[in-house]
Design an enzyme around this catalytic site. Structure first.
Site, PDB file in Angstrom:
ATOM      1  N   LEU A   1     -40.008  -0.456  20.689  1.00 35.75           N
ATOM      2  CA  LEU A   1     -40.906  -0.878  21.761  1.00 35.75           C
ATOM      3  C   LEU A   1     -40.099  -0.974  23.065  1.00 35.75           C
ATOM      4  CD1 LEU A   1     -43.897  -1.693  21.689  1.00 35.75           C
ATOM      5  CD2 LEU A   1     -43.158  -4.074  21.489  1.00 35.75           C
ATOM      6  N   ILE A   2     -40.720  -0.580  24.163  1.00 33.13           N
ATOM      7  CA  ILE A   2     -40.043  -0.687  25.468  1.00 33.13           C
ATOM      8  C   ILE A   2     -40.217  -2.120  25.969  1.00 33.13           C
ATOM      9  CG2 ILE A   2     -39.994   0.183  27.843  1.00 33.13           C
ATOM     10  CD1 ILE A   2     -39.100   2.196  25.698  1.00 33.13           C
TER      11      ILE A   2
ATOM     12  N   ASN B   1     -45.221   8.789  26.633  1.00 31.19           N
ATOM     13  CA  ASN B   1     -44.856   8.954  25.225  1.00 31.19           C
ATOM     14  C   ASN B   1     -45.641  10.130  24.670  1.00 31.19           C
ATOM     15  OD1 ASN B   1     -43.835   8.229  22.585  1.00 31.19           O
ATOM     16  ND2 ASN B   1     -45.848   7.339  22.131  1.00 31.19           N
TER      17      ASN B   1
ATOM     18  N   GLY C   1     -35.050  15.250  18.102  1.00 30.78           N
ATOM     19  CA  GLY C   1     -34.920  15.688  19.492  1.00 30.78           C
ATOM     20  C   GLY C   1     -35.523  17.045  19.823  1.00 30.78           C
TER      21      GLY C   1
ATOM     22  N   ASN D   1     -38.542  17.628  20.899  1.00 33.95           N
ATOM     23  CA  ASN D   1     -39.283  17.497  22.165  1.00 33.95           C
ATOM     24  C   ASN D   1     -38.331  17.432  23.351  1.00 33.95           C
ATOM     25  OD1 ASN D   1     -42.356  17.302  21.962  1.00 33.95           O
ATOM     26  ND2 ASN D   1     -41.682  16.092  20.201  1.00 33.95           N
TER      27      ASN D   1
ATOM     28  N   ASP E   1     -48.206   2.903  21.313  1.00 30.97           N
ATOM     29  CA  ASP E   1     -49.247   3.953  21.316  1.00 30.97           C
ATOM     30  C   ASP E   1     -50.522   3.575  22.063  1.00 30.97           C
ATOM     31  OD1 ASP E   1     -47.509   5.479  19.791  1.00 30.97           O
ATOM     32  OD2 ASP E   1     -48.320   4.752  17.906  1.00 30.97           O
TER      33      ASP E   1
ATOM     34  N   HIS F   1     -47.311  11.457  21.122  1.00 28.77           N
ATOM     35  CA  HIS F   1     -47.695  10.972  19.790  1.00 28.77           C
ATOM     36  C   HIS F   1     -48.339  12.130  19.019  1.00 28.77           C
ATOM     37  CE1 HIS F   1     -48.699   7.967  16.804  1.00 28.77           C
ATOM     38  NE2 HIS F   1     -49.888   8.532  16.703  1.00 28.77           N
TER      39      HIS F   1
ATOM     40  N   LEU G   1     -38.556   5.178  18.579  1.00 23.08           N
ATOM     41  CA  LEU G   1     -39.274   4.299  17.658  1.00 23.08           C
ATOM     42  C   LEU G   1     -39.263   2.827  18.050  1.00 23.08           C
ATOM     43  CD1 LEU G   1     -38.268   5.941  14.255  1.00 23.08           C
ATOM     44  CD2 LEU G   1     -40.334   6.267  15.633  1.00 23.08           C
TER      45      LEU G   1
ATOM     46  N   GLU H   1     -47.130  19.840  20.689  1.00 24.57           N
ATOM     47  CA  GLU H   1     -46.330  18.834  21.409  1.00 24.57           C
ATOM     48  C   GLU H   1     -45.359  19.506  22.374  1.00 24.57           C
ATOM     49  OE1 GLU H   1     -44.454  15.730  19.100  1.00 24.57           O
ATOM     50  OE2 GLU H   1     -45.814  16.100  17.440  1.00 24.57           O
TER      51      GLU H   1
HETATM   52  C1  GRF Z   1     -42.777  13.884  17.355  1.00 29.04           C
HETATM   53  O1  GRF Z   1     -43.706  14.284  16.386  1.00 29.04           O
HETATM   54  C2  GRF Z   1     -43.396  12.935  18.345  1.00 29.04           C
HETATM   55  O2  GRF Z   1     -44.754  13.152  18.550  1.00 29.04           O
HETATM   56  C3  GRF Z   1     -43.213  11.607  17.688  1.00 29.04           C
HETATM   57  O3  GRF Z   1     -41.981  11.688  17.026  1.00 29.04           O
HETATM   58  C4  GRF Z   1     -41.662  13.056  16.748  1.00 29.04           C
HETATM   59  C5  GRF Z   1     -40.338  13.324  17.365  1.00 29.04           C
HETATM   60  O4  GRF Z   1     -39.863  14.610  17.065  1.00 29.04           O
HETATM   61  N1  GRF Z   1     -43.349  10.521  18.626  1.00 29.04           N
HETATM   62  P1  GRF Z   1     -38.600  15.167  17.831  1.00 29.04           P
HETATM   63  O5  GRF Z   1     -37.489  14.137  17.675  1.00 29.04           O
HETATM   64  O6  GRF Z   1     -38.986  15.368  19.261  1.00 29.04           O
HETATM   65  O7  GRF Z   1     -38.254  16.453  17.145  1.00 29.04           O
END
Ligand code: GRF
Length: 202
Positions: A88-89, A103, A12, A14, A146, A105, A86, A175
């Site tokens: 699929l929607i 999303n 979490g 992000n 993706d 990535h 992780l 990110e």
């Molecule tokens: C990130 O590297 C994001 O790009 C990928 O999964 C990771 C999630 O990290 N999709 P966090 O849970 O936001 O720390």
């Protein structure tokens, strides 16, 4: 203003970056809901501690994704940010939120993406390929992993001494900056999609 539901399966960080951008006034949004497929996701406990509504939802994408749309409606969410999610929607959710799901990535799509390309696997594949740059991508979500038009991308160098961990850390910093920035473009209604490409108006 966006009313965001964040979907997260793990740590979490992000989610926290989005939360900070809102708190500091850089992102015109509020967090309506944090949804996870894992009861023990750190993202869920962190969100609960901030007073953000949380939901644990398990579903099989083929069974239609349970009651996701109802949950989003009940919480007043009009936008979905996948932050390390992780699963699929489900197609009916993609349809209902067309161009309203993004999303993040941890590589430069369309390279190093798709099924199985998550977390450490991405950075290991980047190093194995010997490419000299990697980066982060924010993209609109469609029915495949993706894929979908790219909203924002930024490079980082791949250094000779990199491990998957050091590269992941360099990418993660990017990110945390570009995800809230990309969301702000939607908040300002500056994102248009045509011919499978994203155009940002000034
Ligand atoms: C990130 O590297 C994001 O790009 C990928 O999964 C990771 C999630 O990290 N999709 P966090 O849970 O936001 O720390």
């Amino acid at each position: 203003m966006l009313h965001i539901a964040v979907f997260a399966s793990g740590r979490g960080s992000n989610l926290q970056a989005i939360h900070s951008a809102i708190a500091s006034g850089h992102l015109d949004a509020d967090l309506r809901l944090v949804l996870s497929n894992h009861t023990d996701a750190a993202a869920l406990s962190w969100a609960a501690a901030q007073g953000i509504p949380t939901v644990h939802l398990r579903y099989d994408a083929k069974d239609g994704g349970g009651d996701i749309l109802e949950l989003l409606h009940d919480h007043g969410a009009d936008f979905i940010a996948l932050a390390g999610y992780l699963k699929l929607i489900p197609a009916h959710v993609v349809r209902a939120f067309r161009h309203r799901i993004v999303n993040i990535h941890p590589a430069l799509l369309p390279s190093f993406g798709g099924p199985g390309m998550y977390g450490r696997h991405v950075h290991t594949a980047v190093l194995a390929a010997g490419v000299k740059v990697s980066g982060a991508t924010v993209h609109l979500v469609d029915e495949e992993y993706d894929r979908g038009p790219i909203v924002r991308q930024e490079c980082v160098p791949v250094e000779e001494g990199d491990t998957a961990e050091t590269l992941a850390a360099r990418v993660l910093e990017v990110e945390h900056r570009i995800f809230p920035e990309a969301l702000q473009l939607f908040a300002q209604d500056r994102v248009k999609v045509a011919d499978g490409r994203v155009f940002i108006s000034q």
